[in-house]
Design a protein around this motif. Structure first.
Motif, PDB file in Angstrom:
ATOM      1  N   ASN A   1      47.088  34.773  33.046  1.00  0.00           N
ATOM      2  CA  ASN A   1      48.148  34.943  32.160  1.00  0.00           C
ATOM      3  C   ASN A   1      48.588  36.671  31.244  1.00  0.00           C
ATOM      4  N   GLN A   2      47.539  37.595  31.268  1.00  0.00           N
ATOM      5  CA  GLN A   2      46.764  38.521  30.695  1.00  0.00           C
ATOM      6  C   GLN A   2      47.887  39.515  31.523  1.00  0.00           C
ATOM      7  N   VAL A   3      48.222  40.786  31.011  1.00  0.00           N
ATOM      8  CA  VAL A   3      48.554  41.677  31.490  1.00  0.00           C
ATOM      9  C   VAL A   3      48.540  43.110  31.144  1.00  0.00           C
ATOM     10  N   GLU A   4      48.539  43.433  31.852  1.00  0.00           N
ATOM     11  CA  GLU A   4      47.798  45.295  31.324  1.00  0.00           C
ATOM     12  C   GLU A   4      48.980  46.166  31.974  1.00  0.00           C
ATOM     13  N   PRO A   5      49.554  46.933  31.556  1.00  0.00           N
ATOM     14  CA  PRO A   5      50.241  48.577  32.157  1.00  0.00           C
ATOM     15  C   PRO A   5      50.288  49.615  32.476  1.00  0.00           C
ATOM     16  N   ARG A   6      48.682  48.668  34.047  1.00  0.00           N
ATOM     17  CA  ARG A   6      48.422  49.486  34.843  1.00  0.00           C
ATOM     18  C   ARG A   6      47.202  48.313  35.328  1.00  0.00           C
ATOM     19  N   LEU A   7      47.036  49.114  36.922  1.00  0.00           N
ATOM     20  CA  LEU A   7      45.592  48.038  37.665  1.00  0.00           C
ATOM     21  C   LEU A   7      44.497  49.051  36.807  1.00  0.00           C
ATOM     22  N   VAL A   8      43.930  47.270  36.496  1.00  0.00           N
ATOM     23  CA  VAL A   8      42.339  48.266  35.793  1.00  0.00           C
ATOM     24  C   VAL A   8      41.268  48.171  37.504  1.00  0.00           C
ATOM     25  N   GLN A   9      40.470  48.466  37.389  1.00  0.00           N
ATOM     26  CA  GLN A   9      39.952  48.668  37.884  1.00  0.00           C
ATOM     27  C   GLN A   9      39.292  48.270  39.461  1.00  0.00           C
ATOM     28  N   PRO A  10      38.999  46.585  39.186  1.00  0.00           N
ATOM     29  CA  PRO A  10      38.891  45.465  39.832  1.00  0.00           C
ATOM     30  C   PRO A  10      39.987  46.346  41.255  1.00  0.00           C
ATOM     31  N   LEU A  11      41.178  46.038  40.729  1.00  0.00           N
ATOM     32  CA  LEU A  11      42.621  45.831  41.466  1.00  0.00           C
ATOM     33  C   LEU A  11      42.331  47.453  42.142  1.00  0.00           C
ATOM     34  N   ILE A  12      41.802  47.624  41.735  1.00  0.00           N
ATOM     35  CA  ILE A  12      42.010  49.593  42.335  1.00  0.00           C
ATOM     36  C   ILE A  12      41.225  49.526  43.414  1.00  0.00           C
ATOM     37  N   ASP A  13      39.776  49.025  43.223  1.00  0.00           N
ATOM     38  CA  ASP A  13      38.745  49.023  44.641  1.00  0.00           C
ATOM     39  C   ASP A  13      38.970  47.682  45.211  1.00  0.00           C
ATOM     40  N   GLN A  14      39.752  47.080  45.336  1.00  0.00           N
ATOM     41  CA  GLN A  14      40.642  46.142  46.043  1.00  0.00           C
ATOM     42  C   GLN A  14      41.518  46.857  47.196  1.00  0.00           C
ATOM     43  N   LEU A  15      42.367  47.680  46.383  1.00  0.00           N
ATOM     44  CA  LEU A  15      42.922  48.235  46.387  1.00  0.00           C
ATOM     45  C   LEU A  15      42.405  49.290  47.535  1.00  0.00           C
ATOM     46  N   GLN A  16      41.855  49.761  47.864  1.00  0.00           N
ATOM     47  CA  GLN A  16      41.551  50.800  48.898  1.00  0.00           C
ATOM     48  C   GLN A  16      41.612  50.876  50.347  1.00  0.00           C
ATOM     49  N   GLN A  17      41.388  49.626  50.379  1.00  0.00           N
ATOM     50  CA  GLN A  17      40.796  49.636  52.100  1.00  0.00           C
ATOM     51  C   GLN A  17      42.776  48.478  52.552  1.00  0.00           C
ATOM     52  N   GLU A  18      42.957  48.746  53.333  1.00  0.00           N
ATOM     53  CA  GLU A  18      44.374  47.260  54.695  1.00  0.00           C
ATOM     54  C   GLU A  18      43.571  46.170  53.777  1.00  0.00           C
ATOM     55  N   ARG A  19      45.113  45.402  52.900  1.00  0.00           N
ATOM     56  CA  ARG A  19      44.675  43.622  53.032  1.00  0.00           C
ATOM     57  C   ARG A  19      46.028  42.940  53.065  1.00  0.00           C
ATOM     58  N   PHE A  20      46.261  42.041  53.035  1.00  0.00           N
ATOM     59  CA  PHE A  20      46.561  40.869  53.324  1.00  0.00           C
ATOM     60  C   PHE A  20      47.727  41.225  51.992  1.00  0.00           C
ATOM     61  N   VAL A  21      48.996  41.322  51.152  1.00  0.00           N
ATOM     62  CA  VAL A  21      49.923  41.257  50.190  1.00  0.00           C
ATOM     63  C   VAL A  21      51.087  40.618  50.595  1.00  0.00           C
ATOM     64  N   MET A  22      51.772  40.155  49.340  1.00  0.00           N
ATOM     65  CA  MET A  22      52.839  39.951  49.948  1.00  0.00           C
ATOM     66  C   MET A  22      53.990  41.029  48.517  1.00  0.00           C
ATOM     67  N   LEU A  23      55.274  41.584  49.437  1.00  0.00           N
ATOM     68  CA  LEU A  23      55.829  42.604  48.544  1.00  0.00           C
ATOM     69  C   LEU A  23      57.189  41.739  47.947  1.00  0.00           C
ATOM     70  N   ALA A  24      57.614  41.566  47.167  1.00  0.00           N
ATOM     71  CA  ALA A  24      59.057  41.275  47.190  1.00  0.00           C
ATOM     72  C   ALA A  24      59.687  42.759  46.928  1.00  0.00           C
ATOM     73  N   THR A  25      61.094  42.197  47.478  1.00  0.00           N
ATOM     74  CA  THR A  25      62.100  43.522  46.968  1.00  0.00           C
ATOM     75  C   THR A  25      63.841  42.371  46.569  1.00  0.00           C
ATOM     76  N   ILE A  26      64.390  42.793  46.221  1.00  0.00           N
ATOM     77  CA  ILE A  26      65.813  42.363  46.002  1.00  0.00           C
ATOM     78  C   ILE A  26      66.844  42.796  47.958  1.00  0.00           C
ATOM     79  N   ASP A  27      67.075  41.612  48.358  1.00  0.00           N
ATOM     80  CA  ASP A  27      68.184  41.728  49.625  1.00  0.00           C
ATOM     81  C   ASP A  27      69.565  42.622  49.054  1.00  0.00           C
ATOM     82  N   PHE A  28      69.056  43.936  50.134  1.00  0.00           N
ATOM     83  CA  PHE A  28      70.807  44.805  49.997  1.00  0.00           C
ATOM     84  C   PHE A  28      71.486  43.837  50.026  1.00  0.00           C
ATOM     85  N   GLU A  29      71.843  43.094  50.437  1.00  0.00           N
ATOM     86  CA  GLU A  29      73.246  42.441  50.959  1.00  0.00           C
ATOM     87  C   GLU A  29      73.543  41.221  50.071  1.00  0.00           C
ATOM     88  N   THR A  30      72.631  40.577  50.082  1.00  0.00           N
ATOM     89  CA  THR A  30      72.605  38.896  49.197  1.00  0.00           C
ATOM     90  C   THR A  30      72.161  39.863  47.957  1.00  0.00           C
TER      91      THR A  30
END
Length: 151
Positions: free
Chosen positions: A3-32
């Motif tokens: 439950n730690q909350v930050e307003p931006r990415l911390v360096q370890p996450l920036i490092d992890q997101l410098q290459q292709e990787r598996f993530v889940m993306l959540a959006t709000i469905d435009f129809e439902t």
């Protein structure tokens, strides 16, 4: 720590997101109006406040973002699970230099939350492999990631 909350990415996450990787993306469905969750792999942290991802421009995700800009990315990294939420915008309808018709999406981060349940850690991160032509997949992945780095 859960439950730690930050307003931006911390360096370890920036490092992890410098290459292709598996993530889940959540959006709000435009129809439902309900939640819509998709697995994606072309994601890149431009800086501590901005994440790019590339999507087929025919994807339902694109329609969802056009109707509601709020999105969240779930990533498993650094022995934990994070929810990165913010607002997304389509900054290129078609990424140049890539053979597929991919859109470039920019997500401005509002909050990064460690959502791992208390008293636990991830011991093995998700892994995947491409099931089509491995050379073609590697070439395409490199083209997409390079285009996001240059954006």
């Amino acid at each position: 720590m859960a439950n730690q909350v930050e307003p931006r990415l911390v360096q370890p996450l920036i490092d992890q997101l410098q290459q292709e990787r598996f993530v889940m993306l959540a959006t709000i469905d435009f129809e439902t109006g309900g939640p819509n969750i998709n697995a994606i792999s072309w994601i890149f942290a431009k800086d501590d406040e901005t994440v790019y991802f590339a999507l087929d421009n025919r994807s339902r995700i694109i329609q969802n973002i056009k109707h509601n800009h709020r999105v969240a990315v779930n990533i498993i990294a650094n022995e934990s699970t994070y929810s990165i939420s913010g607002e997304a915008a389509i900054i290129q309808e078609r990424i140049e230099g890539v053979p597929l018709k991919l859109a470039l999406i920019e997500m401005k981060i509002k909050e990064v939350r460690d959502v791992m349940f208390y008293g636990s850690k991830i011991v093995v991160e998700p892994q995947y492999e491409k099931t089509y032509d491995k050379e073609a997949a590697a070439r395409l992945d490199n083209q997409v990631m390079e285009a996001m780095r240059k954006a």
